[in-house]
Every structure is written in C-alpha cells, then in structure tokens.
Design an enzyme around this catalytic site. Structure first.
Site, short mmCIF file in Angstrom:
data_model
loop_
_atom_site.label_atom_id
_atom_site.label_comp_id
_atom_site.label_asym_id
_atom_site.label_seq_id
_atom_site.Cartn_x
_atom_site.Cartn_y
_atom_site.Cartn_z
N ASP A 1 0.86 -1.18 0.00
CA ASP A 1 0.00 0.00 0.00
C ASP A 1 0.90 1.24 0.00
O ASP A 1 2.07 1.17 0.38
CB ASP A 1 -0.91 0.03 1.23
CG ASP A 1 -1.87 1.22 1.20
OD1 ASP A 1 -2.73 1.27 0.30
OD2 ASP A 1 -1.74 2.12 2.04
N TYR B 1 -0.71 8.64 -2.41
CA TYR B 1 -0.68 8.51 -3.87
C TYR B 1 -1.93 9.14 -4.51
O TYR B 1 -1.94 9.46 -5.68
CB TYR B 1 -0.70 7.03 -4.26
CG TYR B 1 0.59 6.27 -4.14
CD1 TYR B 1 1.69 6.77 -3.44
CD2 TYR B 1 0.71 5.01 -4.74
CE1 TYR B 1 2.87 6.04 -3.35
CE2 TYR B 1 1.89 4.27 -4.65
CZ TYR B 1 2.96 4.79 -3.95
OH TYR B 1 4.12 4.05 -3.86
N GLY B 2 -3.00 9.23 -3.71
CA GLY B 2 -4.34 9.50 -4.25
C GLY B 2 -4.49 10.77 -5.06
O GLY B 2 -5.35 10.82 -5.95
N CYS C 1 -3.97 -1.44 -2.33
CA CYS C 1 -4.17 0.01 -2.45
C CYS C 1 -5.00 0.20 -3.71
O CYS C 1 -4.57 -0.20 -4.81
CB CYS C 1 -2.81 0.69 -2.59
SG CYS C 1 -2.91 2.46 -2.94
N CYS D 1 -11.18 2.56 -0.99
CA CYS D 1 -9.91 3.10 -0.52
C CYS D 1 -9.63 2.37 0.78
O CYS D 1 -10.52 2.25 1.63
CB CYS D 1 -9.99 4.60 -0.28
SG CYS D 1 -8.52 5.26 0.54
N1 DGL Z 1 -4.65 3.37 0.27
C1 DGL Z 1 -4.98 4.16 -0.89
C2 DGL Z 1 -6.19 3.56 -1.62
O1 DGL Z 1 -6.69 2.49 -1.28
C3 DGL Z 1 -5.22 5.60 -0.59
C4 DGL Z 1 -4.10 6.32 0.11
C5 DGL Z 1 -3.32 7.29 -0.73
O2 DGL Z 1 -3.90 8.26 -1.26
O3 DGL Z 1 -2.13 7.06 -0.86
O4 DGL Z 1 -6.61 4.14 -2.59
#
Ligand code: DGL
Length: 298
Positions: free
Chosen positions: A6, A38-39, A69, A201
């Site tokens: 993740d 990352y989002g 993720c 998410c």
């Molecule tokens: N864990 C990420 C997801 O499931 C979101 C976290 C992020 O923005 O890095 O999309």
C-alpha cells in the site's frame, strides 16, 4: 511469502483480514510512507511508484504481491500484469484489491470470457467512494461495465479523507467531511439512494461506521478487506505454487519512511501492535528472517 503493498497505512486494514483468513501464511507488508499519499498524484506517477514498490517486495523474496491500495491497483494492475510482468518476472504474480470488488458486484469471475458470462441479478446502482486517482482512472466503471453493462456506477472522490485519517483527525472533523462527500454523491444521484456502496480506498474501513451513519438507511456497504481475503484464499487454493507457507507463519512490516512513525500509526490500522522496519536497514526482520538485499526506491 506473500507481499502486500500500500502507499502507506491503508493496506494494513486489508492485511489484517488476510492474516485472519490465512493465519498459517507468511506476509511481507510494504508501505511507501515516504511517498504517500498517492491519491492526488498523476496516473503516471502512481504507476511508476507502484512498479517500484512491487520490485521492492520481489527483492525481499515475495513471488506473489497483492496491491492492497485501490489507487495503485486502479492505475497499474492491468498495466503491470500485461506489459511488465511477462518480460520482467514471468514466474511471479500481482493481484489487486479492485478485482474481488468487481467480481462481487458483477457475480462474474474476473477472467471469465465474455461469451461464457452468466447473467446475474447485479445491483442497479453502485456508488464508489475513492481517492481522486482511483476515480480519474475510471477502472471501477470500466471493469464493471465490461461484465455487467446494466449496472450504473457513480463515483465520488473523497480527496481529504486519507489525510484526515492519517493525521488522526478529530472524529467530528472526519464526520463533517464524510457527510459532505455523501451529500455530493446524493446530489449526483438526484437524491435516489444507490443499491450498494463500495469504500474503494483501504483507509475508509476505519471510518466505515461514519459512512454507514451518513448514507441513507438500507444501503449495503461492501467490506473490501473481507472480500479480498476470501479471494486470496481461493487463489492460493488454485495456485499452490504461491502458497506463502515457506518460513512459517508471520508478518514483517517494511516502510520506505520513518519506521517509528509508521509503527505508531500502523497499530490503529492493523488493530494490534506493529513494528515497521525501514527498508535498507541493517536489522534482522522482526519475524526472524533477514530480507534478501532490500533495494532503495528513488
Ligand atoms: N490506500 C490508498 C487507496 O486504497 C489511498 C491512500 C493514498 O492516497 O495514498 O486508494
């Protein structure tokens, strides 16, 4: 061992379900805390970082990696499976959290040929709450649409939620944000409740109770960790060559960021104490095995 990736802490909600479902397996978790979240990143960035993270888990000795993720899986899973894995690591596999969700909605196996697909009573309207990166990829509407074109998929980005959850923000602040995102979704739907909601998410299970309270009564909320765990168990039954039993049961936690900080917050996501180790560190891994030449990600 089975690698679980993740961008940061979120995948720990999935890992917890995996460990509960498969207690005799050995898992290596890698959180790219140094580059999270990352989002809100551009798609190309997400893809590059995801590939590097999978390389990291491969270098630690994992032959099977689960992208826990949604942002990574939505932007990269197909690309990595089709364009990279066959030439770079033909003997390894990558799975992603997106797949069991799409299978649950459509009642179709991900790999089922279009000609052999059964007609099932799929829900009519599915709402997807996710990061901007997942929403922009369109992966959920596209993959559901291929298998069950009669399903309407409505996406709602919730760009502030990950930061609020990671920061351990006050529950009232999170409640206000969740209610606002649910309000935006209901506006998109002209007030008609969806049949099913996906919290797409891996951070959102931590605030699932607030989503349930904000959504109209009777809307089903899918549990991603549980679905992913069931799906991995089936996969391992079909593919015993990736069973993850070697080395005995255990979980090791690696981070590209600060190990102390990752460990503090990680316990809330995993539901029990976790001890992260910075990748590239010299200590023996916490579950008793020295990782094979960890790489640094640039
Ligand atoms: N864990 C990420 C997801 O499931 C979101 C976290 C992020 O923005 O890095 O999309």
């Amino acid at each position: 061992m089975i690698g679980v990736f993740d961008s940061g802490h979120g995948g720990l909600t999935v890992l917890r379900a995996l460990v509960d479902e498969l207690p005799d397996r050995r898992f290596f978790y890698f959180g790219d805390h140094a580059r999270a979240p990352y989002g809100n990143r551009p798609a190309e960035d997400i893809h590059r970082l995801t590939q590097a993270a999978v390389e990291q888990l491969f270098a630690l000795g994992c032959r099977l990696v689960v992208l826990a993720c949604n942002t990574a899986a939505a932007n990269s899973l197909r690309r990595l499976q089709q364009e990279w894995l066959p030439s770079a690591h033909a003997d390894r596999r990558i799975l992603g959290v997106l797949v069991p969700m799409v299978e649950a909605i459509t009642g179709q196996a991900w790999t089922a040929q279009a000609s052999s697909r059964r007609r099932v009573a799929a829900p009519r309207t599915v709402a997807v709450f996710a990061t901007r990166g997942t929403v922009a990829s369109n992966a959920y509407p596209v993959e559901i649409g291929k298998r069950a074109p009669e399903v309407t998929v409505v996406q709602q980005a919730a760009p502030q939620l990950v930061d609020l959850i990671e920061a351990g923000a006050d529950k009232d602040l999170i409640r206000t944000a969740v209610h606002a995102y649910v309000g935006q979704l209901m506006d998109q739907l002209d007030g008609r409740p969806p049949d099913v909601v996906m919290l797409a998410c891996t951070h959102y299970p931590l605030v699932a109770d607030i989503f349930a309270e904000a959504l109209p009564t009777g809307v089903e909320v899918l549990s991603q960790p549980r679905l992913v765990a069931g799906s991995l168990a089936l996969y391992l039954r079909r593919h015993p060559e990736f069973d993850g039993i070697a080395g005995g049961p255990g979980v090791c936690f690696y981070t590209s960021g600060d190990a102390g900080r990752a460990s503090c917050l990680g316990s809330a996501f995993f539901g029990r104490p976790v001890a992260f180790e910075a990748v590239g560190g010299t200590h023996r891994a916490k579950c008793g095995q020295r990782p094979a030449s960890p790489m640094r990600i640039r």
